[in-house]
Design a protein around this motif. Structure first.
Motif, PDB file in Angstrom:
ATOM      1  N   THR A   1       0.849  -1.182   0.000  1.00 32.64           N
ATOM      2  CA  THR A   1       0.000   0.000   0.000  1.00 32.64           C
ATOM      3  C   THR A   1       0.883   1.229   0.000  1.00 32.64           C
ATOM      4  O   THR A   1       1.581   1.503   0.975  1.00 32.64           O
ATOM      5  N   SER A   2       0.881   1.950  -1.101  1.00 30.15           N
ATOM      6  CA  SER A   2       1.560   3.239  -1.164  1.00 30.15           C
ATOM      7  C   SER A   2       0.495   4.310  -0.916  1.00 30.15           C
ATOM      8  O   SER A   2      -0.268   4.217   0.035  1.00 30.15           O
ATOM      9  N   SER A   3       0.394   5.307  -1.762  1.00 34.66           N
ATOM     10  CA  SER A   3      -0.568   6.394  -1.592  1.00 34.66           C
ATOM     11  C   SER A   3      -0.523   7.264  -2.840  1.00 34.66           C
ATOM     12  O   SER A   3       0.490   7.287  -3.556  1.00 34.66           O
TER      13      SER A   3
ATOM     14  N   TYR B   1      -2.097   2.750  -4.863  1.00 34.59           N
ATOM     15  CA  TYR B   1      -1.999   4.161  -4.500  1.00 34.59           C
ATOM     16  C   TYR B   1      -3.382   4.691  -4.138  1.00 34.59           C
ATOM     17  O   TYR B   1      -4.080   5.262  -4.977  1.00 34.59           O
ATOM     18  N   PRO B   2      -3.795   4.550  -2.884  1.00 35.28           N
ATOM     19  CA  PRO B   2      -5.129   5.014  -2.507  1.00 35.28           C
ATOM     20  C   PRO B   2      -5.167   6.529  -2.280  1.00 35.28           C
ATOM     21  O   PRO B   2      -4.186   7.136  -1.827  1.00 35.28           O
ATOM     22  N   ALA B   3      -6.318   7.102  -2.557  1.00 36.38           N
ATOM     23  CA  ALA B   3      -6.600   8.489  -2.174  1.00 36.38           C
ATOM     24  C   ALA B   3      -7.355   8.436  -0.841  1.00 36.38           C
ATOM     25  O   ALA B   3      -6.920   7.755   0.081  1.00 36.38           O
ATOM     26  N   ALA B   4      -8.489   9.133  -0.734  1.00 35.31           N
ATOM     27  CA  ALA B   4      -9.198   9.219   0.548  1.00 35.31           C
ATOM     28  C   ALA B   4     -10.000   7.943   0.819  1.00 35.31           C
ATOM     29  O   ALA B   4     -11.089   7.747   0.262  1.00 35.31           O
ATOM     30  N   ILE B   5      -9.450   7.101   1.650  1.00 30.98           N
ATOM     31  CA  ILE B   5     -10.093   5.850   2.058  1.00 30.98           C
ATOM     32  C   ILE B   5     -10.292   5.907   3.570  1.00 30.98           C
ATOM     33  O   ILE B   5      -9.380   6.276   4.305  1.00 30.98           O
ATOM     34  N   HIS B   6     -11.473   5.533   4.040  1.00 25.31           N
ATOM     35  CA  HIS B   6     -11.754   5.584   5.476  1.00 25.31           C
ATOM     36  C   HIS B   6     -10.966   4.504   6.223  1.00 25.31           C
ATOM     37  O   HIS B   6     -11.284   3.319   6.159  1.00 25.31           O
ATOM     38  N   THR B   7      -9.910   4.937   6.902  1.00 28.78           N
ATOM     39  CA  THR B   7      -9.101   4.045   7.723  1.00 28.78           C
ATOM     40  C   THR B   7      -8.757   4.793   9.018  1.00 28.78           C
ATOM     41  O   THR B   7      -9.297   5.863   9.280  1.00 28.78           O
ATOM     42  N   GLU B   8      -7.815   4.255   9.779  1.00 29.49           N
ATOM     43  CA  GLU B   8      -7.382   4.914  11.008  1.00 29.49           C
ATOM     44  C   GLU B   8      -6.220   5.880  10.784  1.00 29.49           C
ATOM     45  O   GLU B   8      -5.664   6.426  11.744  1.00 29.49           O
ATOM     46  N   LEU B   9      -5.840   6.120   9.537  1.00 24.63           N
ATOM     47  CA  LEU B   9      -4.694   6.984   9.260  1.00 24.63           C
ATOM     48  C   LEU B   9      -4.843   8.381   9.848  1.00 24.63           C
ATOM     49  O   LEU B   9      -3.883   8.964  10.346  1.00 24.63           O
ATOM     50  N   LEU B  10      -6.051   8.921   9.787  1.00 18.57           N
ATOM     51  CA  LEU B  10      -6.258  10.275  10.302  1.00 18.57           C
ATOM     52  C   LEU B  10      -5.991  10.359  11.800  1.00 18.57           C
ATOM     53  O   LEU B  10      -5.632  11.426  12.311  1.00 18.57           O
ATOM     54  N   ASP B  11      -6.156   9.249  12.490  1.00 15.44           N
ATOM     55  CA  ASP B  11      -5.948   9.235  13.940  1.00 15.44           C
ATOM     56  C   ASP B  11      -4.492   9.494  14.318  1.00 15.44           C
ATOM     57  O   ASP B  11      -4.203   9.822  15.473  1.00 15.44           O
TER      58      ASP B  11
END
Length: 248
Positions: free
Chosen positions: A139-141, A185-195
């Protein structure tokens, strides 16, 4: 379906993309080895998969530790007799402007996002070379494809993954080891990254972005499954995925 019966290791499996991928691959008949640091979440996920007639085990793993990765691969091989795929998905995203000088967070991203991938590759590559087959997925981005203010170090780690995986693909072809690669390369995916974001302004902006555009990690899981499902002589090496509404 070529996924059925394949042994798949997933790091960062306790939530988000890793969790969604585990559930989908289990339904497709894969044998899963789930890795993350949070044992309670891994236990819960394995129980859910088994309750749905899937097959999974777990191994508590800190991807920043070389020995943990080696032990994970050894455990998977001992449990199932082989390894077909490793999905190196563990990552963090404590984004901030460079001027915020969050050096500790920079180092944490380097340790997990880059060294974690390298440690996973180092652990599994000897086996893949020996058996002349294997599939490495990372998983990149989208931050590994273009520059975004506030994401300099995060993006740098994801650009590194991009280069690393492309060279792995080329070298395996040159060496005749038949190792496939896929970088997502994901864009805005709902995960815990924002935390993981501690910079207040960055967190505010990213939260608003994800609230407006974010989509389910199930969407990425389906891409992982697609990559695995391709015939052994087909390598689809890159996937960019994000919300239709997001102008990333």
């Amino acid at each position: 379906m070529t996924t059925k019966g394949k042994v798949v290791i997933i790091t960062g499996a306790s939530s988000g993309i890793g969790e969604a991928t585990a559930k989908l691959l289990a339904k497709k008949g894969a044998k899963l080895v789930l890795a993350a640091r949070r044992e309670s979440k891994l236990i819960k996920l394995v129980d859910e998969i088994k309750a749905d007639s899937g097959e999974a085990v777990y191994f508590v793993t800190d991807v920043t530790k070389e020995e943990d990765n080696q032990n994970l691969v050894a455990f998977a091989k001992k449990t199932y007799g082989k390894i077909d795929v490793i999905f190196l998905n563990a990552g963090i995203m404590p984004s901030s402007p460079l001027s915020a000088l969050k050096v500790k967070e920079w180092n944490e991203m380097i340790d997990i996002n880059i060294k974690g991938v390298l440690n996973g590759i180092a652990a599994v590559l000897p086996l893949f070379i020996e058996q002349k087959s294997g599939h490495v997925i990372t998983t990149s981005s989208v931050a590994g494809l273009k520059a975004y203010p506030g994401s300099a170090v995060y993006g740098a780690t994801k650009w590194a993954v991009r280069d690393l995986m492309e060279v792995l693909r080329i070298e395996s072809a040159q060496e005749g080891t038949n190792i496939r690669t896929a970088t997502i390369y994901p864009a805005a995916i709902h995960t815990e990254l924002l935390d993981t974001i501690t910079d207040e302004e960055t967190a505010k902006g990213m939260t608003a972005l994800y609230k407006q555009h974010g989509i389910s990690p199930d969407r990425v899981a389906s891409i992982v499954a697609y990559a695995i499902d391709q015939p052994a002589d087909v390598n689809v090496s890159e996937f960019t995925v994000g919300p239709t509404s997001q102008p990333w």
